[in-house]
Design a protein around this motif. Structure first.
Motif, PDB file in Angstrom:
ATOM      1  N   ALA A 182      -4.803   6.331  -5.198  1.00 48.33           N
ATOM      2  CA  ALA A 182      -3.934   7.487  -4.947  1.00 48.33           C
ATOM      3  C   ALA A 182      -2.493   7.148  -5.318  1.00 48.33           C
ATOM      4  N   LEU A 183      -2.051   5.951  -4.942  1.00 50.34           N
ATOM      5  CA  LEU A 183      -0.665   5.564  -5.229  1.00 50.34           C
ATOM      6  C   LEU A 183      -0.474   5.277  -6.718  1.00 50.34           C
ATOM      7  N   VAL A 184      -1.405   4.527  -7.299  1.00 48.44           N
ATOM      8  CA  VAL A 184      -1.252   4.136  -8.703  1.00 48.44           C
ATOM      9  C   VAL A 184      -1.337   5.374  -9.609  1.00 48.44           C
ATOM     10  N   LEU A 185      -2.296   6.253  -9.318  1.00 49.17           N
ATOM     11  CA  LEU A 185      -2.446   7.468 -10.129  1.00 49.17           C
ATOM     12  C   LEU A 185      -1.198   8.338 -10.056  1.00 49.17           C
ATOM     13  N   ALA A 186      -0.538   8.335  -8.906  1.00 52.21           N
ATOM     14  CA  ALA A 186       0.666   9.160  -8.751  1.00 52.21           C
ATOM     15  C   ALA A 186       1.867   8.543  -9.482  1.00 52.21           C
ATOM     16  N   GLY A 187       1.736   7.272  -9.912  1.00 52.70           N
ATOM     17  CA  GLY A 187       2.838   6.640 -10.639  1.00 52.70           C
ATOM     18  C   GLY A 187       3.556   5.567  -9.841  1.00 52.70           C
ATOM     19  N   GLY A 188       2.982   5.166  -8.715  1.00 54.56           N
ATOM     20  CA  GLY A 188       3.585   4.091  -7.916  1.00 54.56           C
ATOM     21  C   GLY A 188       3.130   2.731  -8.418  1.00 54.56           C
ATOM     22  N   ARG A 189       3.778   1.695  -7.894  1.00 56.32           N
ATOM     23  CA  ARG A 189       3.420   0.327  -8.294  1.00 56.32           C
ATOM     24  C   ARG A 189       2.839  -0.404  -7.094  1.00 56.32           C
ATOM     25  N   VAL A 190       1.955  -1.380  -7.365  1.00 57.94           N
ATOM     26  CA  VAL A 190       1.398  -2.201  -6.283  1.00 57.94           C
ATOM     27  C   VAL A 190       1.687  -3.663  -6.619  1.00 57.94           C
ATOM     28  N   VAL A 191       2.223  -4.409  -5.635  1.00 60.64           N
ATOM     29  CA  VAL A 191       2.552  -5.820  -5.854  1.00 60.64           C
ATOM     30  C   VAL A 191       1.700  -6.696  -4.938  1.00 60.64           C
ATOM     31  N   ASP A 192       1.871  -8.033  -5.092  1.00 60.33           N
ATOM     32  CA  ASP A 192       0.943  -8.967  -4.441  1.00 60.33           C
ATOM     33  C   ASP A 192       1.437  -9.552  -3.122  1.00 60.33           C
TER      34      ASP A 192
ATOM     35  N   ALA B   5       2.128   7.287   0.454  1.00 55.59           N
ATOM     36  CA  ALA B   5       2.920   6.620  -0.583  1.00 55.59           C
ATOM     37  C   ALA B   5       2.917   7.446  -1.865  1.00 55.59           C
ATOM     38  N   ALA B   6       1.749   8.034  -2.180  1.00 58.15           N
ATOM     39  CA  ALA B   6       1.655   8.869  -3.385  1.00 58.15           C
ATOM     40  C   ALA B   6       2.576  10.089  -3.261  1.00 58.15           C
ATOM     41  N   ASN B   7       2.666  10.659  -2.077  1.00 56.43           N
ATOM     42  CA  ASN B   7       3.537  11.820  -1.886  1.00 56.43           C
ATOM     43  C   ASN B   7       5.020  11.449  -1.990  1.00 56.43           C
ATOM     44  N   LEU B   8       5.346  10.209  -1.617  1.00 54.53           N
ATOM     45  CA  LEU B   8       6.733   9.760  -1.805  1.00 54.53           C
ATOM     46  C   LEU B   8       7.062   9.682  -3.302  1.00 54.53           C
ATOM     47  N   VAL B   9       6.079   9.222  -4.104  1.00 60.29           N
ATOM     48  CA  VAL B   9       6.286   9.182  -5.560  1.00 60.29           C
ATOM     49  C   VAL B   9       6.522  10.603  -6.071  1.00 60.29           C
ATOM     50  N   ARG B  10       5.672  11.535  -5.607  1.00 57.95           N
ATOM     51  CA  ARG B  10       5.790  12.934  -6.066  1.00 57.95           C
ATOM     52  C   ARG B  10       7.138  13.536  -5.686  1.00 57.95           C
ATOM     53  N   ALA B  11       7.717  13.040  -4.576  1.00 54.95           N
ATOM     54  CA  ALA B  11       9.023  13.562  -4.143  1.00 54.95           C
ATOM     55  C   ALA B  11      10.175  12.906  -4.899  1.00 54.95           C
ATOM     56  N   GLY B  12       9.839  11.985  -5.822  1.00 59.36           N
ATOM     57  CA  GLY B  12      10.886  11.412  -6.675  1.00 59.36           C
ATOM     58  C   GLY B  12      11.292   9.987  -6.338  1.00 59.36           C
ATOM     59  N   PHE B  13      10.666   9.372  -5.332  1.00 61.88           N
ATOM     60  CA  PHE B  13      11.014   7.989  -4.997  1.00 61.88           C
ATOM     61  C   PHE B  13      10.241   7.025  -5.899  1.00 61.88           C
ATOM     62  N   ASP B  14      10.868   5.886  -6.156  1.00 63.20           N
ATOM     63  CA  ASP B  14      10.185   4.787  -6.842  1.00 63.20           C
ATOM     64  C   ASP B  14       9.502   3.981  -5.734  1.00 63.20           C
ATOM     65  N   VAL B  15       8.166   3.973  -5.733  1.00 63.05           N
ATOM     66  CA  VAL B  15       7.445   3.365  -4.608  1.00 63.05           C
ATOM     67  C   VAL B  15       6.768   2.066  -5.041  1.00 63.05           C
ATOM     68  N   VAL B  16       7.025   1.004  -4.275  1.00 63.46           N
ATOM     69  CA  VAL B  16       6.374  -0.274  -4.528  1.00 63.46           C
ATOM     70  C   VAL B  16       5.534  -0.609  -3.288  1.00 63.46           C
ATOM     71  N   GLY B  17       4.215  -0.695  -3.491  1.00 60.51           N
ATOM     72  CA  GLY B  17       3.293  -0.813  -2.361  1.00 60.51           C
ATOM     73  C   GLY B  17       2.659  -2.179  -2.257  1.00 60.51           C
ATOM     74  N   PHE B  18       2.235  -2.495  -1.030  1.00 59.05           N
ATOM     75  CA  PHE B  18       1.473  -3.735  -0.801  1.00 59.05           C
ATOM     76  C   PHE B  18       0.411  -3.458   0.253  1.00 59.05           C
ATOM     77  N   ASN B  19      -0.789  -4.002   0.007  1.00 55.98           N
ATOM     78  CA  ASN B  19      -1.862  -3.965   1.004  1.00 55.98           C
ATOM     79  C   ASN B  19      -2.517  -5.325   1.034  1.00 55.98           C
ATOM     80  N   ARG B  20      -2.904  -5.774   2.234  1.00 56.50           N
ATOM     81  CA  ARG B  20      -3.444  -7.134   2.375  1.00 56.50           C
ATOM     82  C   ARG B  20      -4.708  -7.334   1.567  1.00 56.50           C
ATOM     83  N   SER B  21      -5.637  -6.393   1.685  1.00 57.48           N
ATOM     84  CA  SER B  21      -6.871  -6.525   0.919  1.00 57.48           C
ATOM     85  C   SER B  21      -6.809  -5.547  -0.259  1.00 57.48           C
ATOM     86  N   ALA B  22      -7.680  -5.812  -1.244  1.00 55.95           N
ATOM     87  CA  ALA B  22      -7.694  -4.926  -2.418  1.00 55.95           C
ATOM     88  C   ALA B  22      -8.415  -3.639  -2.048  1.00 55.95           C
ATOM     89  N   ARG B  23      -7.705  -2.755  -1.417  1.00 54.59           N
ATOM     90  CA  ARG B  23      -8.299  -1.487  -0.994  1.00 54.59           C
ATOM     91  C   ARG B  23      -8.267  -0.491  -2.145  1.00 54.59           C
TER      92      ARG B  23
END
Ligand code: NAD
Length: 304
Positions: free
Chosen positions: A43-53, A21-39
Motif C-alpha cells: 500500500a505504501l510503496v504503490l502510493a509512492g512512499g519509500r521503505v528503509v531497513d 502511510a499511503a494516505n500521507l503520501v497522497r496528501a503530499g508528504f514524502d513518507v519513509v517507512g520502516f517495519n520490523r518484519s517484511a510485511r
C-alpha cells in the motif's frame, strides 16, 4: 520544530500503518517507512512512499515520526532502544505515537522524549482498517496545543474527526473509553445475532430494521454482515482488543472508577483468546456466545 513538515517517518506498517502511510503520501508528504518484519506493505510503496531497513534511517531523514505499533513494549523499544528513535534523533523532532498503548508507557515515553528535546503527542485512532484505507479515522490527541497545531496536517491526511482532548496521555484515555464502547457493542450485537438465529428469524431483515431504530449503531452497520457470514478475518484482532481492555481496566482501577460491564467484556475477550481465537477479528466474540449457548462454532460457521 521543523515546519512545515516535508518528510514523515512511519514506523509500523501493519493493518493500520500501511494504508495510513499511503494516505500521507497522497496528501503530499514524502513518507519513509520502516517495519520490523517484511510485511506486505505494498500500500505504501504503490502510493509512492519509500521503505528503509532501519529505524535510524527513518530518524535521520524525517521532520516528524509516527509510530503505529502493536503495544507499549514495541513503542518503548522503538523509541528508547539502543538503535531507537531518540538515540538517533535531533532535538526539535515531532514524534507522534498513534498506537493504542497503556498510560504508564505513554507517560514514560513522553518524559524521555521531552528530556531529549523531542516534541511528543499521543494520538490513537478509531475507525478500523476501513477508516485507515479511506482516511476517515477519528484521531484523539493528547499533548501541547502548539505541537497539536504542528501535527494537524498529518492528522488531516489520515482522519476526518480530529480532537485535541488534553495534555499528554489524554488521547490514550479517550481511546480506552472508545474500546469499552466498541467491545460492549460487539458483545451485545453478538448476543442479539445468536438469539435471533435460534428463533429462525430472517437475520438480514432483522439487522436492517434494528439499524433504523434506537438500537442502530456502527457495529450493526459495518460488522453485522461479517458476523452473520462467520467471516472473522481481521480487521482488529481479539489479541489487540484484549490488550486494550487491560489498558482500560488498569486505568480505571488506578483512578478508583468501577466499570462492571467493562470488566465483563474484558473477561469475555480473555475467554475468546483461551479458546484459541486471539488472531481472529474482535467480532469473534460471537463464537464465545455460541459456545456459552451450547452451540459448536464450527458447525454454525459451516451453515452460515
Ligand atoms: P498490526 O500487528 O497489523 O501492525 C503492527 C506492525 O508493527 C506490524 O507490521 C509489525 O510487524 C510491526 N512491528 C512490531 N514491532 C515492531 C518494531 N519493534 N519495529 C518495527 N515494526 C514493528 O497491528 P494494527 O492492527 O496495524 O494495529 C497497530 C496499532 O493500532 C495497535 O496499537 C492497535 O491497537 C491500534 N489500532 C488498530 C486498529 C485496527 O482495526 N487494526 C484500529 C485502531 C487502532
Amino acid at each position: 520544530m521543523k515546519e512545515p513538515i516535508g518528510i514523515v517517518g512511519f514506523i509500523g506498517l501493519g493493518v493500520m500503518g500501511a494504508p495510513m502511510a499511503a494516505n500521507l503520501v497522497r496528501a503530499g508528504f514524502d513518507v519513509v517507512g520502516f517495519n520490523r518484519s517484511a510485511r506486505p506493505y505494498e500500500a505504501l510503496v504503490l502510493a509512492g512512499g519509500r521503505v528503509v531497513d532501519t529505524v535510524e534511517e527513518v530518524t535521520h531523514e524525517a521532520d516528524a515520526i509516527i509510530t503505529m505499533l502493536p503495544d507499549g513494549p514495541a513503542v518503548e523499544g522503538v523509541l528508547l532502544g539502543r538503535s531507537g528513535v531518540l538515540a538517533s534523533s535531533e532535538p526539535d523532532l515531532l514524534y507522534v505515537d498513534m498506537s493504542t498503548i497503556d498510560l504508564a508507557t505513554t507517560r514514560r515515553v513522553a518524559q524521555a522524549a521531552e528530556d531529549w528535546g523531542v516534541h511528543v503527542l499521543d494520538a490513537p485512532v478509531s475507525g478500523g482498517e476501513m477508516g485507515a484505507i479511506e482516511a476517515s479515522l477519528s484521531v484523539m490527541v493528547g499533548g501541547d496545543t502548539e505541537d497539536f497545531a504542528a501535527a494537524l496536517p498529518l492528522f488531516e491526511a489520515v482522519g476526518k474527526t480530529i480532537a485535541h482532548v488534553g495534555p499528554s496521555g489524554a488521547g490514550q484515555i479517550v481511546k480506552a473509553a472508545n474500546q469499552l464502547i466498541v467491545g460492549g457493542t460487539i458483545a451485545l450485537v453478538a448476543e442479539a445475532i445468536v438469539f435471533l438465529e435460534t428463533y429462525d428469524i430472517d437475520t438480514e431483515s432483522a439487522i436492517r430494521v434494528l439499524s433504523g431504530g434506537l438500537a442502530g449503531n456502527r457495529i450493526l452497520d459495518r460488522k453485522a454482515a461479517g458476523m452473520l457470514a462467520r467471516d472473522f478475518h481481521p480487521g482488529f484482532r481479539v489479541d489487540l482488543h484484549h490488550k486494550d481492555m487491560g489498558i482500560l481496566l488498569d486505568a480505571a482501577r488506578d483512578a478508583g472508577v468501577c466499570l462492571p460491564v467493562g470488566a465483563l467484556i474484558g473477561q469475555m475477550f480473555t475467554a475468546v483468546r483461551a479458546h484459541g481465537d486471539g488472531a481472529l477479528d474482535h467480532t469473534a466474540l460471537l463464537r464465545l456466545v455460541e459456545m456459552l449457548s451450547g452451540r459448536d462454532p464450527q458447525e454454525e460457521a459451516a451453515t452460515a
